[in-house]
Design a protein around this motif. Structure first.
Motif, PDB file in Angstrom:
ATOM      1  N   PHE A  66       0.843  -1.199   0.000  1.00 52.69           N
ATOM      2  CA  PHE A  66       0.000   0.000   0.000  1.00 52.69           C
ATOM      3  C   PHE A  66       0.877   1.246   0.000  1.00 52.69           C
ATOM      4  CE2 PHE A  66       0.743  -1.523   4.278  1.00 52.69           C
ATOM      5  CZ  PHE A  66       1.122  -0.400   4.993  1.00 52.69           C
ATOM      6  N   GLU A  67       0.263   2.395  -0.314  1.00 54.74           N
ATOM      7  CA  GLU A  67       0.966   3.674  -0.279  1.00 54.74           C
ATOM      8  C   GLU A  67       0.789   4.326   1.091  1.00 54.74           C
ATOM      9  OE1 GLU A  67       2.856   5.240  -2.675  1.00 54.74           O
ATOM     10  OE2 GLU A  67       2.636   3.479  -3.975  1.00 54.74           O
ATOM     11  N   HIS A  68       1.886   4.878   1.613  1.00 54.79           N
ATOM     12  CA  HIS A  68       1.830   5.562   2.905  1.00 54.79           C
ATOM     13  C   HIS A  68       2.764   6.758   2.855  1.00 54.79           C
ATOM     14  CE1 HIS A  68       1.415   6.188   7.201  1.00 54.79           C
ATOM     15  NE2 HIS A  68       2.726   6.095   7.361  1.00 54.79           N
ATOM     16  N   LYS A  69       2.168   7.951   2.914  1.00 54.71           N
ATOM     17  CA  LYS A  69       2.948   9.197   2.895  1.00 54.71           C
ATOM     18  C   LYS A  69       3.909   9.254   1.709  1.00 54.71           C
ATOM     19  CE  LYS A  69       2.678   9.863   7.918  1.00 54.71           C
ATOM     20  NZ  LYS A  69       3.427  10.022   9.194  1.00 54.71           N
ATOM     21  N   GLY A  70       3.377   8.880   0.533  1.00 54.49           N
ATOM     22  CA  GLY A  70       4.148   8.988  -0.691  1.00 54.49           C
ATOM     23  C   GLY A  70       5.133   7.867  -0.925  1.00 54.49           C
ATOM     24  N   GLN A  71       5.152   6.876  -0.052  1.00 58.83           N
ATOM     25  CA  GLN A  71       6.044   5.734  -0.222  1.00 58.83           C
ATOM     26  C   GLN A  71       5.239   4.451  -0.332  1.00 58.83           C
ATOM     27  OE1 GLN A  71       8.786   5.879   3.189  1.00 58.83           O
ATOM     28  NE2 GLN A  71      10.395   6.482   1.765  1.00 58.83           N
ATOM     29  N   ARG A  72       5.749   3.516  -1.131  1.00 58.24           N
ATOM     30  CA  ARG A  72       5.126   2.204  -1.184  1.00 58.24           C
ATOM     31  C   ARG A  72       5.663   1.386  -0.031  1.00 58.24           C
ATOM     32  NH1 ARG A  72       0.531   1.109  -4.046  1.00 58.24           N
ATOM     33  NH2 ARG A  72       0.007  -1.046  -3.604  1.00 58.24           N
ATOM     34  N   ILE A  73       4.769   0.817   0.739  1.00 57.42           N
ATOM     35  CA  ILE A  73       5.125  -0.028   1.879  1.00 57.42           C
ATOM     36  C   ILE A  73       4.598  -1.432   1.594  1.00 57.42           C
ATOM     37  CG2 ILE A  73       4.875  -0.387   4.363  1.00 57.42           C
ATOM     38  CD1 ILE A  73       6.380   2.189   3.595  1.00 57.42           C
ATOM     39  N   ALA A  74       5.398  -2.423   1.883  1.00 57.42           N
ATOM     40  CA  ALA A  74       4.960  -3.806   1.672  1.00 57.42           C
ATOM     41  C   ALA A  74       5.782  -4.744   2.536  1.00 57.42           C
ATOM     42  CB  ALA A  74       5.102  -4.194   0.202  1.00 57.42           C
ATOM     43  N   TYR A  75       5.175  -5.854   2.912  1.00 57.66           N
ATOM     44  CA  TYR A  75       5.871  -6.832   3.738  1.00 57.66           C
ATOM     45  C   TYR A  75       5.031  -8.104   3.826  1.00 57.66           C
ATOM     46  CZ  TYR A  75       2.704  -4.306   6.863  1.00 57.66           C
ATOM     47  OH  TYR A  75       1.600  -3.676   7.393  1.00 57.66           O
ATOM     48  N   ASP A  76       5.679  -9.164   4.270  1.00 59.89           N
ATOM     49  CA  ASP A  76       4.954 -10.405   4.538  1.00 59.89           C
ATOM     50  C   ASP A  76       4.170 -10.236   5.844  1.00 59.89           C
ATOM     51  OD1 ASP A  76       5.923 -11.694   2.309  1.00 59.89           O
ATOM     52  OD2 ASP A  76       7.600 -12.631   3.348  1.00 59.89           O
ATOM     53  N   VAL A  77       2.908 -10.597   5.796  1.00 57.66           N
ATOM     54  CA  VAL A  77       2.050 -10.480   6.976  1.00 57.66           C
ATOM     55  C   VAL A  77       2.175 -11.724   7.850  1.00 57.66           C
ATOM     56  CG1 VAL A  77      -0.330 -10.247   7.796  1.00 57.66           C
ATOM     57  CG2 VAL A  77       0.428  -8.976   5.760  1.00 57.66           C
ATOM     58  N   CYS A  78       1.985 -12.882   7.240  1.00 57.40           N
ATOM     59  CA  CYS A  78       2.008 -14.140   7.997  1.00 57.40           C
ATOM     60  C   CYS A  78       2.049 -15.299   7.012  1.00 57.40           C
ATOM     61  CB  CYS A  78       0.767 -14.252   8.895  1.00 57.40           C
ATOM     62  SG  CYS A  78      -0.798 -14.335   7.975  1.00 57.40           S
ATOM     63  N   PRO A  79       2.350 -16.503   7.471  1.00 56.64           N
ATOM     64  CA  PRO A  79       2.221 -17.665   6.585  1.00 56.64           C
ATOM     65  C   PRO A  79       0.751 -17.868   6.219  1.00 56.64           C
ATOM     66  CG  PRO A  79       3.490 -18.192   8.563  1.00 56.64           C
ATOM     67  CD  PRO A  79       2.826 -16.875   8.813  1.00 56.64           C
ATOM     68  N   ALA A  80       0.526 -18.456   5.063  1.00 61.88           N
ATOM     69  CA  ALA A  80      -0.846 -18.737   4.642  1.00 61.88           C
ATOM     70  C   ALA A  80      -0.914 -20.155   4.073  1.00 61.88           C
ATOM     71  CB  ALA A  80      -1.324 -17.683   3.643  1.00 61.88           C
ATOM     72  N   ASN A  81      -0.910 -20.293   2.741  1.00 61.98           N
ATOM     73  CA  ASN A  81      -1.095 -21.622   2.153  1.00 61.98           C
ATOM     74  C   ASN A  81       0.032 -22.592   2.478  1.00 61.98           C
ATOM     75  OD1 ASN A  81      -3.450 -20.718   0.991  1.00 61.98           O
ATOM     76  ND2 ASN A  81      -2.487 -20.174  -0.945  1.00 61.98           N
ATOM     77  N   ILE A  82       1.202 -22.075   2.782  1.00 67.78           N
ATOM     78  CA  ILE A  82       2.317 -22.964   3.116  1.00 67.78           C
ATOM     79  C   ILE A  82       1.990 -23.811   4.352  1.00 67.78           C
ATOM     80  CG2 ILE A  82       3.569 -21.338   4.621  1.00 67.78           C
ATOM     81  CD1 ILE A  82       6.165 -22.315   3.284  1.00 67.78           C
ATOM     82  N   VAL A  83       1.172 -23.259   5.242  1.00 70.49           N
ATOM     83  CA  VAL A  83       0.741 -23.991   6.440  1.00 70.49           C
ATOM     84  C   VAL A  83      -0.541 -24.772   6.166  1.00 70.49           C
ATOM     85  CG1 VAL A  83      -0.073 -23.756   8.825  1.00 70.49           C
ATOM     86  CG2 VAL A  83       1.883 -22.401   8.026  1.00 70.49           C
ATOM     87  N   LEU A  84      -1.531 -24.124   5.561  1.00 69.40           N
ATOM     88  CA  LEU A  84      -2.804 -24.791   5.301  1.00 69.40           C
ATOM     89  C   LEU A  84      -2.603 -26.032   4.430  1.00 69.40           C
ATOM     90  CD1 LEU A  84      -5.084 -21.675   4.612  1.00 69.40           C
ATOM     91  CD2 LEU A  84      -4.841 -22.944   6.753  1.00 69.40           C
ATOM     92  N   ASN A  85      -1.802 -25.906   3.371  1.00 69.26           N
ATOM     93  CA  ASN A  85      -1.592 -27.041   2.467  1.00 69.26           C
ATOM     94  C   ASN A  85      -0.784 -28.156   3.136  1.00 69.26           C
ATOM     95  OD1 ASN A  85      -2.921 -25.459   0.636  1.00 69.26           O
ATOM     96  ND2 ASN A  85      -1.167 -25.092  -0.689  1.00 69.26           N
ATOM     97  N   HIS A  86       0.130 -27.765   4.007  1.00 68.78           N
ATOM     98  CA  HIS A  86       0.933 -28.757   4.730  1.00 68.78           C
ATOM     99  C   HIS A  86       0.036 -29.681   5.551  1.00 68.78           C
ATOM    100  CE1 HIS A  86       4.242 -30.373   7.183  1.00 68.78           C
ATOM    101  NE2 HIS A  86       3.496 -30.140   8.247  1.00 68.78           N
ATOM    102  N   TYR A  87      -0.920 -29.103   6.273  1.00 69.65           N
ATOM    103  CA  TYR A  87      -1.740 -29.925   7.170  1.00 69.65           C
ATOM    104  C   TYR A  87      -2.872 -30.651   6.453  1.00 69.65           C
ATOM    105  CZ  TYR A  87       0.955 -28.367  11.110  1.00 69.65           C
ATOM    106  OH  TYR A  87       2.001 -28.158  11.983  1.00 69.65           O
TER     107      TYR A  87
END
Length: 354
Positions: free
Chosen positions: A171-192
């Motif tokens: 997302f954009e925040h104060k004229g800068q693009r900010i991004a990051y990994d939030v949490c694991p998702a399918n890597i965990v769901l598919n494993h189990y």
């Protein structure tokens, strides 16, 4: 001089291990950037490759080097068949992410297999690849790299959320693009869900049938990663050391694990989205097909969840790695320091000629 129209292929392999995503795309630059996905498909991994890629962190250095050679040949063969099948010609470049074998940017390490110069020789085409290494060398996380595409191709949305092996946000925040990994998702769901003999939980039906284990949920939400500030990114190593042992210690049924982890994903995403009236969230990746997960995210965030047409859901990352290659070809910024924490914005990747 840079031209204003590009005919390229983008290739992406993610942590969900469903296969190589290959997308034939065009990009046109006039007032801004416009794109089309012309043909796209996922080239499934044979079972032996799934097993190898799932266990990359256990390989010795010499084994990894050999696997890199083998995976480069596998990737080249898959792309060649894609080109022949769709009778493609006059390509400007093939832009490939490779597959992440090791990602520990805190010690200056990131390694994607499948990015060897021989890929250009196999394909007899110009190849742009290895997009993460330079960023890590500049002190960055080497991830995520998709946000430059979010900014230039999908700017009408307040947030871009990808639900692949990991959930990541941009997302954009104060004229800068900010991004990051939030949490694991399918890597965990598919494993189990694999314990039940399935590759994935179709529509989230199994998760929906389970019950949330509140203590496990509380411990998942208390993991220190969630308190750390961006830039930050996750890798398979972290999931194997932090997530799997914690979940396994509770000895729950598979449906209860899935239900609890879906709730965990929804809570972590809602913590990152600052909902206002009609906040729009473009949602892509395999998790967008998990109806139950999308219901929980929508409920938790109170936002307008926008699920686009299938080619964008399934191939947005391949599309954007194609775009990263175009930007590299033009020597334009394709990696944002506001996202990765590198010393400065830069044009990342290597170009190999046939």
């Amino acid at each position: 001089m840079n031209k204003n129209h590009y005919n390229v292929i983008g290739v992406m392999s993610g942590t969900s291990l469903d296969g190589l995503d290959i997308a034939h795309c065009t990009f046109t630059c006039s007032e801004g950037w416009e794109f089309k996905i012309l043909e796209a498909e996922t080239w499934p991994y044979p079972s032996d490759w799934v097993e190898k890629l799932r266990n990359l962190v256990n390989f010795t250095k010499s084994e990894l080097l050999q696997l890199d050679e083998d995976y480069t040949r596998f990737t080249g063969d898959a792309i060649s068949r894609f080109i022949q099948k769709h009778k493609l010609a006059a390509l400007d470049a093939i832009c490939s992410h490779g597959h992440t074998a090791l990602h520990q940017p805190e010690i200056g390490l990131t390694y994607q297999i499948g990015n060897l110069p021989k890929l250009a020789t196999i394909l007899k085409e110009t190849v742009v690849c290895d997009f993460r290494v330079e960023d890590v060398a500049l002190g960055g996380q080497g991830a995520p790299l998709v946000p430059i595409g979010d900014r230039l191709l999908f700017s009408k949305y307040d947030y871009c959320l990808n639900l692949g092996g990991f959930a990541n946000i941009s997302f954009e925040h104060k004229g800068q693009r900010i991004a990051y990994d939030v949490c694991p998702a399918n890597i965990v769901l598919n494993h189990y869900v694999g314990n039940l003999g399935f590759d994935y939980d179709n529509g989230g039906k199994i998760a929906k049938s389970g019950a949330v284990n509140e203590l496990l949920l509380q411990e998942l939400n208390a993991l220190s990663y969630y308190k750390s500030h961006y830039p930050k990114s996750l890798g398979l190593e972290w999931v194997k050391s932090e997530i799997f042992p914690l979940i396994d210690s509770f000895q729950l049924s598979t449906k209860d694990i899935l239900r609890t982890f879906v709730e965990h994903i929804a809570i972590q995403i809602s913590n990152e989205i600052k909902s206002k009236s009609k906040t729009s969230v473009l949602t892509t990746g395999g998790g967008a097909f998990n109806t139950f997960l999308m219901e929980r995210v929508s409920e938790k965030t109170k936002s307008v969840i926008v699920i686009p047409e299938n080619p964008i859901i399934e191939f947005k990352e391949a599309l954007i790695f194609a775009f990263l290659g175009v930007l590299k070809h033009r020597n334009e910024t394709n990696c944002l320091s506001s996202v990765t924490g590198a010393l400065h914005d830069h044009s990342s990747g290597k170009i190999y000629y046939s």
